[in-house]
Design a protein around this motif. Sequence first.
Motif, PDB file in Angstrom:
ATOM      1  N   THR A 193       0.810  -1.218   0.000  1.00  0.00           N
ATOM      2  CA  THR A 193       0.000   0.000   0.000  1.00  0.00           C
ATOM      3  C   THR A 193       0.841   1.265   0.000  1.00  0.00           C
ATOM      4  OG1 THR A 193      -0.201  -0.060   2.423  1.00  0.00           O
ATOM      5  CG2 THR A 193      -1.951  -1.110   1.135  1.00  0.00           C
ATOM      6  N   PRO A 242      -8.542  -1.785  -2.148  1.00  0.00           N
ATOM      7  CA  PRO A 242      -8.373  -0.640  -3.063  1.00  0.00           C
ATOM      8  C   PRO A 242      -7.062   0.127  -2.907  1.00  0.00           C
ATOM      9  CG  PRO A 242     -10.636  -0.741  -2.306  1.00  0.00           C
ATOM     10  CD  PRO A 242      -9.896  -1.806  -1.540  1.00  0.00           C
ATOM     11  N   PRO A 243      -6.585   0.437  -1.678  1.00  0.00           N
ATOM     12  CA  PRO A 243      -5.322   1.178  -1.580  1.00  0.00           C
ATOM     13  C   PRO A 243      -4.139   0.413  -2.179  1.00  0.00           C
ATOM     14  CG  PRO A 243      -6.510   1.265   0.510  1.00  0.00           C
ATOM     15  CD  PRO A 243      -7.200   0.247  -0.338  1.00  0.00           C
ATOM     16  N   ALA A 252      -4.508   0.489  -6.039  1.00  0.00           N
ATOM     17  CA  ALA A 252      -4.224   1.825  -6.549  1.00  0.00           C
ATOM     18  C   ALA A 252      -2.724   2.114  -6.547  1.00  0.00           C
ATOM     19  CB  ALA A 252      -4.962   2.871  -5.709  1.00  0.00           C
ATOM     20  N   ARG A 253      -2.045   1.665  -5.502  1.00  0.00           N
ATOM     21  CA  ARG A 253      -0.616   1.948  -5.390  1.00  0.00           C
ATOM     22  C   ARG A 253       0.204   1.142  -6.391  1.00  0.00           C
ATOM     23  NH1 ARG A 253       2.575   6.060  -4.135  1.00  0.00           N
ATOM     24  NH2 ARG A 253       4.571   5.386  -3.232  1.00  0.00           N
ATOM     25  N   GLY A 302      -0.990  -0.296  -9.205  1.00  0.00           N
ATOM     26  CA  GLY A 302      -1.455  -0.125 -10.569  1.00  0.00           C
ATOM     27  C   GLY A 302      -1.823  -1.426 -11.249  1.00  0.00           C
ATOM     28  N   SER A 318      -4.186  -5.259 -11.287  1.00  0.00           N
ATOM     29  CA  SER A 318      -5.554  -5.725 -11.077  1.00  0.00           C
ATOM     30  C   SER A 318      -5.596  -6.760  -9.955  1.00  0.00           C
ATOM     31  CB  SER A 318      -6.100  -6.352 -12.359  1.00  0.00           C
ATOM     32  OG  SER A 318      -5.357  -7.521 -12.682  1.00  0.00           O
TER      33      SER A 318
END
Length: 281
Positions: free
Chosen positions: A35, A73-74, A77-78, A80, A82
């Motif tokens: 994260t 999600p974090p 997102a970090r 990039g 899937s």
Amino acid sequence: MPLCVAYPRLATIKGELPRAVVPWILDSGGFNQVTQRGEYTVTAIDYVRAVRRYADEIGNLRWAACQDWMCEPPALARSGRSVNGHQHLSIDNYITLRGQWGPDSPFVPPLQGDSRDAFLRHVDMYARRGIDLTGAPLVSVGSVCRMQSTPEIGRVLGALAGLGLRMHGFGVKTLGLRRFWPLLFSADSQAWSKNARENADDIYIDVPEHTHPRGGKTCSSCPVYALAWRKRMLASLPVAPSHTVMELPGIYGEGLSALTRAEPPRVRYRPGIPIYDRRRS
């Protein structure tokens, strides 16, 4: 009490390591790695070398977590990547660590996902690579910490338990344990420490008068508070578990059933009385 200790914490210790007097498990520190950095800064080879040292010098290590990839999600997102990408990376790491170690590997296969179907797909992904998780002594289940206030954690754990998996729940705290502890073999959580750091004056549990070493201002690293939290949590369960010990800094259940078969400890609630005196702490 049994412990869950994070690799980044042990990595800061210079010189001789202490001998363990309780069973313990090793967490890889993966949540912060993924994260905060989007990747692992420690190679698989270096991690295996460190785990060997801990097993030899500290002793009493029951199992070690892989450098797995969370699907919250974090983390996505970090990095990039899937959910599918994180699942493949988690399997790759398990296979790599097991291969680097050789026979009697202490590494537990990790399961990650963001929904019931995703977790079941991850089980199938292992099977396609020749790994039958239903025959594993234990699997670790991650990415469920944020699900505990939703019905999804029940669907996930119920589906995996229906496959016959023996599960350790990473980050399953009191809310999840109260509802789903019969589905788990073990679990760990730092909820007690976070609460002591952020909301100490709002939680009233039976804590003896004490002081903190080195001028600590909260109970966030306090064994007195941790033990009191554990007692209150066990007493709050519908039925005392016969197979797990829950929420110290972490838990491990095997061989410790005598600690939990007894009547849950009586907890004396003292509304209005803070758990510690800031002037003494």
